[in-house]
Design a protein around this motif. Sequence first.
Motif, PDB file in Angstrom:
ATOM      1  N   VAL A  41       0.858  -1.190   0.000  1.00 21.87           N
ATOM      2  CA  VAL A  41       0.000   0.000   0.000  1.00 21.87           C
ATOM      3  C   VAL A  41       0.893   1.238   0.000  1.00 21.87           C
ATOM      4  CG1 VAL A  41      -1.727   1.299   1.317  1.00 21.87           C
ATOM      5  CG2 VAL A  41      -1.898  -1.192   1.149  1.00 21.87           C
ATOM      6  N   GLU A  42       1.963   1.184   0.768  1.00 23.85           N
ATOM      7  CA  GLU A  42       2.974   2.248   0.774  1.00 23.85           C
ATOM      8  C   GLU A  42       4.219   1.709   0.062  1.00 23.85           C
ATOM      9  OE1 GLU A  42       2.826   5.287   1.785  1.00 23.85           O
ATOM     10  OE2 GLU A  42       1.582   5.482   3.596  1.00 23.85           O
ATOM     11  N   ASN A  43       4.744   2.499  -0.865  1.00 21.35           N
ATOM     12  CA  ASN A  43       5.938   2.078  -1.601  1.00 21.35           C
ATOM     13  C   ASN A  43       6.952   3.217  -1.652  1.00 21.35           C
ATOM     14  OD1 ASN A  43       4.897  -0.634  -2.669  1.00 21.35           O
ATOM     15  ND2 ASN A  43       3.308   0.786  -3.350  1.00 21.35           N
ATOM     16  N   PRO A  44       7.474   3.626  -0.500  1.00 18.17           N
ATOM     17  CA  PRO A  44       8.382   4.780  -0.502  1.00 18.17           C
ATOM     18  C   PRO A  44       9.694   4.465  -1.229  1.00 18.17           C
ATOM     19  CG  PRO A  44       8.323   3.748   1.664  1.00 18.17           C
ATOM     20  CD  PRO A  44       7.281   3.062   0.842  1.00 18.17           C
ATOM     21  N   SER A  45      10.263   5.488  -1.890  1.00 19.76           N
ATOM     22  CA  SER A  45      11.564   5.282  -2.532  1.00 19.76           C
ATOM     23  C   SER A  45      12.695   5.562  -1.549  1.00 19.76           C
ATOM     24  CB  SER A  45      11.689   6.182  -3.755  1.00 19.76           C
ATOM     25  OG  SER A  45      11.422   7.517  -3.385  1.00 19.76           O
ATOM     26  N   THR A  46      12.397   6.372  -0.515  1.00 22.41           N
ATOM     27  CA  THR A  46      13.394   6.660   0.527  1.00 22.41           C
ATOM     28  C   THR A  46      12.714   6.619   1.891  1.00 22.41           C
ATOM     29  OG1 THR A  46      14.635   8.111  -0.949  1.00 22.41           O
ATOM     30  CG2 THR A  46      15.033   8.375   1.404  1.00 22.41           C
ATOM     31  N   LEU A  47      13.354   5.945   2.836  1.00 21.20           N
ATOM     32  CA  LEU A  47      12.872   5.971   4.218  1.00 21.20           C
ATOM     33  C   LEU A  47      13.847   6.823   5.023  1.00 21.20           C
ATOM     34  CD1 LEU A  47      11.749   2.440   5.421  1.00 21.20           C
ATOM     35  CD2 LEU A  47      10.353   4.416   4.847  1.00 21.20           C
ATOM     36  N   VAL A  48      13.306   7.774   5.765  1.00 21.44           N
ATOM     37  CA  VAL A  48      14.131   8.616   6.628  1.00 21.44           C
ATOM     38  C   VAL A  48      13.816   8.234   8.073  1.00 21.44           C
ATOM     39  CG1 VAL A  48      14.724  10.975   7.252  1.00 21.44           C
ATOM     40  CG2 VAL A  48      14.064  10.448   4.898  1.00 21.44           C
ATOM     41  N   ASP A  49      14.747   7.538   8.697  1.00 22.98           N
ATOM     42  CA  ASP A  49      14.535   7.012  10.047  1.00 22.98           C
ATOM     43  C   ASP A  49      14.742   8.129  11.075  1.00 22.98           C
ATOM     44  OD1 ASP A  49      14.703   5.715  12.524  1.00 22.98           O
ATOM     45  OD2 ASP A  49      15.570   3.909  11.625  1.00 22.98           O
ATOM     46  N   VAL A  50      13.716   8.425  11.873  1.00 25.57           N
ATOM     47  CA  VAL A  50      13.809   9.530  12.844  1.00 25.57           C
ATOM     48  C   VAL A  50      14.045   9.028  14.272  1.00 25.57           C
ATOM     49  CG1 VAL A  50      12.509  11.165  11.452  1.00 25.57           C
ATOM     50  CG2 VAL A  50      11.272   9.645  12.990  1.00 25.57           C
ATOM     51  N   ASN A  51      14.392   7.748  14.402  1.00 27.90           N
ATOM     52  CA  ASN A  51      14.561   7.176  15.743  1.00 27.90           C
ATOM     53  C   ASN A  51      15.725   7.764  16.529  1.00 27.90           C
ATOM     54  OD1 ASN A  51      12.698   4.771  16.573  1.00 27.90           O
ATOM     55  ND2 ASN A  51      12.886   4.708  14.359  1.00 27.90           N
ATOM     56  N   ASP A  52      16.721   8.327  15.835  1.00 27.59           N
ATOM     57  CA  ASP A  52      17.866   8.876  16.566  1.00 27.59           C
ATOM     58  C   ASP A  52      17.724  10.360  16.871  1.00 27.59           C
ATOM     59  OD1 ASP A  52      19.037   6.466  16.680  1.00 27.59           O
ATOM     60  OD2 ASP A  52      20.544   6.825  15.114  1.00 27.59           O
ATOM     61  N   LEU A  53      16.617  10.974  16.467  1.00 22.49           N
ATOM     62  CA  LEU A  53      16.458  12.409  16.727  1.00 22.49           C
ATOM     63  C   LEU A  53      16.116  12.621  18.207  1.00 22.49           C
ATOM     64  CD1 LEU A  53      14.438  13.577  13.590  1.00 22.49           C
ATOM     65  CD2 LEU A  53      16.883  13.211  13.870  1.00 22.49           C
ATOM     66  N   PRO A  54      16.573  13.759  18.744  1.00 24.14           N
ATOM     67  CA  PRO A  54      16.365  13.992  20.195  1.00 24.14           C
ATOM     68  C   PRO A  54      14.935  14.471  20.477  1.00 24.14           C
ATOM     69  CG  PRO A  54      17.574  15.803  19.216  1.00 24.14           C
ATOM     70  CD  PRO A  54      17.325  14.829  18.098  1.00 24.14           C
ATOM     71  N   LEU A  55      13.943  13.623  20.205  1.00 23.92           N
ATOM     72  CA  LEU A  55      12.543  14.036  20.307  1.00 23.92           C
ATOM     73  C   LEU A  55      11.758  13.107  21.233  1.00 23.92           C
ATOM     74  CD1 LEU A  55      11.869  14.685  16.489  1.00 23.92           C
ATOM     75  CD2 LEU A  55      12.452  16.384  18.228  1.00 23.92           C
ATOM     76  N   ALA A  56      12.446  12.507  22.205  1.00 24.99           N
ATOM     77  CA  ALA A  56      11.763  11.502  23.034  1.00 24.99           C
ATOM     78  C   ALA A  56      11.512  11.968  24.467  1.00 24.99           C
ATOM     79  CB  ALA A  56      12.555  10.199  23.018  1.00 24.99           C
ATOM     80  N   GLN A  57      11.463  13.313  24.684  1.00 26.88           N
ATOM     81  CA  GLN A  57      11.284  13.810  26.052  1.00 26.88           C
ATOM     82  C   GLN A  57       9.830  14.207  26.342  1.00 26.88           C
ATOM     83  OE1 GLN A  57      14.371  14.947  24.491  1.00 26.88           O
ATOM     84  NE2 GLN A  57      15.176  13.243  25.692  1.00 26.88           N
ATOM     85  N   VAL A  58       9.445  14.016  27.591  1.00 20.05           N
ATOM     86  CA  VAL A  58       8.185  14.562  28.101  1.00 20.05           C
ATOM     87  C   VAL A  58       8.566  15.614  29.138  1.00 20.05           C
ATOM     88  CG1 VAL A  58       6.016  14.059  29.286  1.00 20.05           C
ATOM     89  CG2 VAL A  58       7.042  12.329  27.805  1.00 20.05           C
ATOM     90  N   GLU A  59       8.147  16.874  28.909  1.00 22.84           N
ATOM     91  CA  GLU A  59       8.556  17.948  29.823  1.00 22.84           C
ATOM     92  C   GLU A  59       7.353  18.777  30.260  1.00 22.84           C
ATOM     93  OE1 GLU A  59      12.443  19.860  28.000  1.00 22.84           O
ATOM     94  OE2 GLU A  59      11.237  18.840  26.486  1.00 22.84           O
ATOM     95  N   SER A  60       7.333  19.158  31.544  1.00 26.54           N
ATOM     96  CA  SER A  60       6.283  20.056  32.015  1.00 26.54           C
ATOM     97  C   SER A  60       6.599  21.473  31.556  1.00 26.54           C
ATOM     98  CB  SER A  60       6.203  20.013  33.537  1.00 26.54           C
ATOM     99  OG  SER A  60       5.731  18.750  33.939  1.00 26.54           O
ATOM    100  N   LEU A  61       5.565  22.219  31.190  1.00 27.68           N
ATOM    101  CA  LEU A  61       5.749  23.588  30.716  1.00 27.68           C
ATOM    102  C   LEU A  61       5.432  24.576  31.836  1.00 27.68           C
ATOM    103  CD1 LEU A  61       3.945  23.110  27.286  1.00 27.68           C
ATOM    104  CD2 LEU A  61       6.398  23.472  27.621  1.00 27.68           C
ATOM    105  N   PRO A  62       6.030  25.780  31.772  1.00 30.16           N
ATOM    106  CA  PRO A  62       5.790  26.782  32.831  1.00 30.16           C
ATOM    107  C   PRO A  62       4.298  27.100  33.020  1.00 30.16           C
ATOM    108  CG  PRO A  62       7.525  27.522  31.326  1.00 30.16           C
ATOM    109  CD  PRO A  62       6.977  26.252  30.753  1.00 30.16           C
ATOM    110  N   ASN A  63       3.495  27.006  31.948  1.00 34.13           N
ATOM    111  CA  ASN A  63       2.065  27.325  32.073  1.00 34.13           C
ATOM    112  C   ASN A  63       1.249  26.174  32.665  1.00 34.13           C
ATOM    113  OD1 ASN A  63       1.816  25.439  30.029  1.00 34.13           O
ATOM    114  ND2 ASN A  63       0.820  26.815  28.571  1.00 34.13           N
TER     115      ASN A  63
END
Lengths: 325, 162
Positions: A41-63
């Motif tokens: 169903v999906e046939n991508p020509s390029t896969l861009v793996d985002v697993n190593d990006l520093p986007l795995a944090q949960v942080e409380s916000l000042p508000n």
Amino acid sequence: MNQFNYLHPASTDQAVSSASSDGSKFIAGGTTLVDLMKLYVENPSTLVDVNDLPLAQVESLPNGGLRVGAMVRNSDLAFHPTVKEKYAVLSEALLSGASPQLRNMATTGGNLLQRTRCPYFRDVTAGPCNKRNPGTGCSAIDGFNRTMAILGTSDHCIATHPSDMDVAMTALEALIFIEGPKGKRSVPINDFYKLPGDTPHIENVLEPGELITHVEIPPAISTKQHYLKLRDRASYEFALASAAVVARVEGGHIHSVRIAMGGVGTRPWRAHEAEAVLTGKPATPAHFQAAAEAALRGAKPHTENAFKVELAKRCVIRALKVATA
Amino acid sequence: MSDCRIQLTINGQQTSVEAPPMKRLLDVLREDLDLTGTKEGCGEGECGSCSVRMNGELVNSCMVPILQAHGAHIETVESLAIDAELHPLQKAFLECGGAQCGICTPGMLMAATHLIAHNPNPSLEQIREGLAGNLCRCTGFIKIFDSVITAAAMEGSRTHAR
């Protein structure tokens, strides 16, 4: 599975610039994409793996809100102490979805982009599908449509949005942060998803190369919350109808309420009409009933799914009852 | 796309394999490393037969491209028995009739191991939820739940390890 290039960028900038070419897809937990690639169903020509990006944090916000990275896994988010304490509706929704194995891999950003489970979309041999092959037609409208949507449908597509998390995020009015070739922007979740109309293959506002980096959930202070999911099996099944409720109740009256529905819409379905019925009213069964009627007023059932209209009403009523108790 | 070299630790042993990047962890285990205990059921993340632990988390190995397992610690069903000494869960599955045709059993054992590692005395409800991603078409599940309850009460159900 077809041949493709595989890239493994270390920064968000790199990821965005490598994904701007036609036919490229980001891969995170892979629980939707790998599946759909195996089904052709999906046939991508390029896969861009985002697993190593520093986007795995949960942080409380000042508000008092919460910032959730796109790579935070569903299980980690569901069991996060702040989520359990302040955003119970989100934790409940996450834990009602999929199985432990899948929740351990699936991510926040990926879940926002989860694809429909419509059997005609998922089976390339099953005949026409406007979402898979634009302009070919919709097999579900006159076919097997028991699980299909009754809200937000068009003559071109009636595929149900499958997510639970996104329904809770909709009731919590999450803000989606995006980074792309033209810079950064944020979109309220209610403006993120598109109705199928005559372009059901375009499901959201993301432009080519744009990456979800994180989500911000506003504070939900002094609210009562509940996620109720009704389905064919007690576990590990997609919703036939679900409801997320975030309500502020004062002295038995509903000060404010947000209601979103799953399993019935072509996108996570915010029930503004139901909210309007309830605001300022006593939290009573009669008002819950009136709200449910308002939420489903625009429903358009097909040959096999008329039962969803009544099921969704009862789901909204029970979710309101539990949340405001 | 050409093969890539992947380093990973399987059941405590460091190893490296050369494989196409999207080859499934499941196939690498079975075909490249001869660890055929892990079974393929559906191949699309529905049945849990191929469950293994990756960096301590339970995952479906049919849904993990091998590239995503680079540097990971993987535990398969082969890690449970120590030589001839079966893991308490395996003993309990034998005792209680928790295994019939055997296809779901390795995944059930891994999900149950994972559950008991986090929750040494799970309630029936917690066992049902812990095994929710694992389908069995033979037993009707009751004997599997009995096996997990029996194992949890056995000495060494959490500590049994090489």
